[in-house]
Every structure is written in C-alpha cells, then in structure tokens.
Design a protein around this motif. Structure first.
Motif, mmCIF file in Angstrom:
data_model
loop_
_atom_site.group_PDB
_atom_site.id
_atom_site.type_symbol
_atom_site.label_atom_id
_atom_site.label_comp_id
_atom_site.label_asym_id
_atom_site.label_seq_id
_atom_site.Cartn_x
_atom_site.Cartn_y
_atom_site.Cartn_z
ATOM 1 N N PHE A 87 0.793 -1.223 0.000
ATOM 2 C CA PHE A 87 0.000 0.000 0.000
ATOM 3 C C PHE A 87 0.829 1.278 0.000
ATOM 4 C CE2 PHE A 87 -2.701 3.284 1.879
ATOM 5 C CZ PHE A 87 -3.740 3.253 0.964
ATOM 6 N N PRO A 88 1.895 1.388 0.797
ATOM 7 C CA PRO A 88 2.691 2.626 0.727
ATOM 8 C C PRO A 88 3.255 2.889 -0.677
ATOM 9 C CG PRO A 88 3.286 1.387 2.676
ATOM 10 C CD PRO A 88 2.369 0.522 1.884
ATOM 11 N N LEU A 89 3.732 1.858 -1.335
ATOM 12 C CA LEU A 89 4.259 2.023 -2.692
ATOM 13 C C LEU A 89 3.154 2.419 -3.665
ATOM 14 C CD1 LEU A 89 6.661 1.805 -4.609
ATOM 15 C CD2 LEU A 89 6.072 -0.601 -4.935
ATOM 16 N N ILE A 90 1.997 1.802 -3.525
ATOM 17 C CA ILE A 90 0.855 2.148 -4.384
ATOM 18 C C ILE A 90 0.445 3.597 -4.162
ATOM 19 C CG2 ILE A 90 -1.595 1.669 -4.810
ATOM 20 C CD1 ILE A 90 -0.966 -1.283 -4.145
ATOM 21 N N ALA A 91 0.431 4.053 -2.897
ATOM 22 C CA ALA A 91 0.055 5.431 -2.586
ATOM 23 C C ALA A 91 1.051 6.421 -3.179
ATOM 24 C CB ALA A 91 -0.046 5.613 -1.075
ATOM 25 N N VAL A 92 2.339 6.141 -3.041
ATOM 26 C CA VAL A 92 3.357 7.042 -3.582
ATOM 27 C C VAL A 92 3.261 7.114 -5.102
ATOM 28 C CG1 VAL A 92 5.862 7.307 -3.924
ATOM 29 C CG2 VAL A 92 4.948 6.828 -1.646
ATOM 30 N N CYS A 93 3.125 5.963 -5.744
ATOM 31 C CA CYS A 93 3.042 5.932 -7.211
ATOM 32 C C CYS A 93 1.780 6.637 -7.705
ATOM 33 C CB CYS A 93 3.082 4.494 -7.725
ATOM 34 S SG CYS A 93 4.683 3.710 -7.469
ATOM 35 N N SER A 94 0.671 6.446 -7.009
ATOM 36 C CA SER A 94 -0.582 7.087 -7.421
ATOM 37 C C SER A 94 -0.483 8.600 -7.255
ATOM 38 C CB SER A 94 -1.751 6.565 -6.590
ATOM 39 O OG SER A 94 -1.888 5.181 -6.761
ATOM 40 N N THR A 95 0.109 9.046 -6.171
ATOM 41 C CA THR A 95 0.279 10.488 -5.949
ATOM 42 C C THR A 95 1.188 11.098 -7.013
ATOM 43 O OG1 THR A 95 0.043 10.109 -3.575
ATOM 44 C CG2 THR A 95 0.946 12.226 -4.243
ATOM 45 N N TYR A 96 2.279 10.429 -7.323
ATOM 46 C CA TYR A 96 3.199 10.924 -8.355
ATOM 47 C C TYR A 96 2.484 11.003 -9.703
ATOM 48 C CZ TYR A 96 6.933 11.038 -11.768
ATOM 49 O OH TYR A 96 7.727 11.376 -12.829
ATOM 50 N N PHE B 12 -0.689 11.250 -10.260
ATOM 51 C CA PHE B 12 -1.742 12.265 -10.219
ATOM 52 C C PHE B 12 -1.163 13.644 -10.509
ATOM 53 C CE2 PHE B 12 -4.348 15.372 -7.931
ATOM 54 C CZ PHE B 12 -5.591 15.094 -8.465
ATOM 55 N N PHE B 13 -0.111 14.000 -9.775
ATOM 56 C CA PHE B 13 0.456 15.333 -9.961
ATOM 57 C C PHE B 13 1.313 15.447 -11.225
ATOM 58 C CE2 PHE B 13 -0.431 15.572 -5.349
ATOM 59 C CZ PHE B 13 -1.256 16.677 -5.379
ATOM 60 N N LYS B 14 1.781 14.350 -11.774
ATOM 61 C CA LYS B 14 2.575 14.386 -13.003
ATOM 62 C C LYS B 14 1.685 14.609 -14.222
ATOM 63 C CE LYS B 14 6.151 13.504 -15.659
ATOM 64 N NZ LYS B 14 7.185 14.470 -15.848
ATOM 65 N N PHE B 15 0.532 13.939 -14.252
ATOM 66 C CA PHE B 15 -0.291 13.963 -15.461
ATOM 67 C C PHE B 15 -1.477 14.921 -15.381
ATOM 68 C CE2 PHE B 15 1.674 9.677 -15.554
ATOM 69 C CZ PHE B 15 2.461 9.890 -16.669
ATOM 70 N N ILE B 16 -1.816 15.415 -14.174
ATOM 71 C CA ILE B 16 -2.931 16.355 -14.035
ATOM 72 C C ILE B 16 -2.346 17.711 -13.646
ATOM 73 C CG2 ILE B 16 -5.023 16.902 -12.739
ATOM 74 C CD1 ILE B 16 -5.467 13.911 -12.463
ATOM 75 N N GLY C 292 -5.770 19.841 -10.424
ATOM 76 C CA GLY C 292 -5.496 18.843 -9.391
ATOM 77 C C GLY C 292 -5.723 19.338 -7.971
ATOM 78 N N LEU C 293 -5.228 20.535 -7.640
ATOM 79 C CA LEU C 293 -5.385 21.033 -6.274
ATOM 80 C C LEU C 293 -6.844 21.306 -5.905
ATOM 81 C CD1 LEU C 293 -2.254 23.326 -5.810
ATOM 82 C CD2 LEU C 293 -2.686 21.059 -4.880
ATOM 83 N N PRO C 294 -7.634 21.964 -6.762
ATOM 84 C CA PRO C 294 -9.051 22.105 -6.410
ATOM 85 C C PRO C 294 -9.779 20.765 -6.320
ATOM 86 C CG PRO C 294 -8.473 23.660 -8.121
ATOM 87 C CD PRO C 294 -7.298 22.756 -7.933
#
Length: 115
Positions: free
Chosen positions: A14-23, A25-29, A34-36
């Motif tokens: 889960f920690p790896l999945i969370a980090v990858c998903s966050t990266y 999200f902010f990389k492609f959006i 993204g912030l709103p």
C-alpha cells in the motif's frame, strides 16, 4: 493470479501504491485542476463524516426518547403493581386477623364448654 493477491500483500504494498498514485496524479494532471480536485474531495469526505455523525446522534436521541417513554410506562406499571401488591398484603393481613380471631373464639369456646 489470485494466489498472490492477499490482504497481507496489499498491506505491504500500500505505501508504494500510494506514492506511485500520488506521483502519477500530480505528473499527469495540471495543478490548476489537481489542487481544487483534491480540496473538493477532502471537503466531501469531511461533509460525509459530519453527516454520518449527525445521523448517529439523531439515532441516539431517538433511542433516548424511546427509552424515556418506555421508562414512564414502566413507572406507571410499577406503580400499579405496587398498588396491587399492597391490596393483596392488606387482604392477607385481614384474613390472618380473622383466622386468629376465629381460632381465639374456638379456643375460648372449647375452654368454656369443657369446664
């Protein structure tokens, strides 16, 4: 495939999945979107939590009202039971006094007729 997908593996990954998903999200959006979006989602989560808390409070209040109504009915029932038991005790006491009086009369009569 299902052999490798267990709850333990999910917890460990889960920690790896969370980090990858966050990266991702902010990389492609873009940040303007993204912030709103993140803020809106967090507000919705907080609103949902408050709604659930208020609903459980309403249920608690409803249970309290029902308990008060039932306790009032129980108090009336207990009062009626106490009245009935008091009447029964009085009736038993009168009966015992009457039996004692009859016994006393019969014992006095037995002494008087025997002498």
């Amino acid at each position: 495939m299902p052999i490798f997908f267990t709850q333990e593996n999910l917890v460990l990954a889960f920690p790896l999945i969370a980090v990858c998903s966050t990266y991702a999200f902010f990389k492609f959006i873009p940040l303007q979107i993204g912030l709103p979006l993140v803020g809106t989602i967090s507000l919705l989560i907080q609103a949902r939590a408050k709604f659930i808390a208020s609903r459980s409070t309403d249920e608690h209040i409803d249970k309290t009202i029902v308990q008060e109504l039932v306790s009032d009915e129980d108090a009336l029932f207990a009062k009626q039971e106490a009245k009935a038991s008091k009447k029964q005790r009085k009736a038993d006491q009168r009966r015992m006094e009457r039996l004692k009086a009859e016994k006393k009369k019969s014992s006095e009569w037995g002494k008087g007729s025997g002498g």
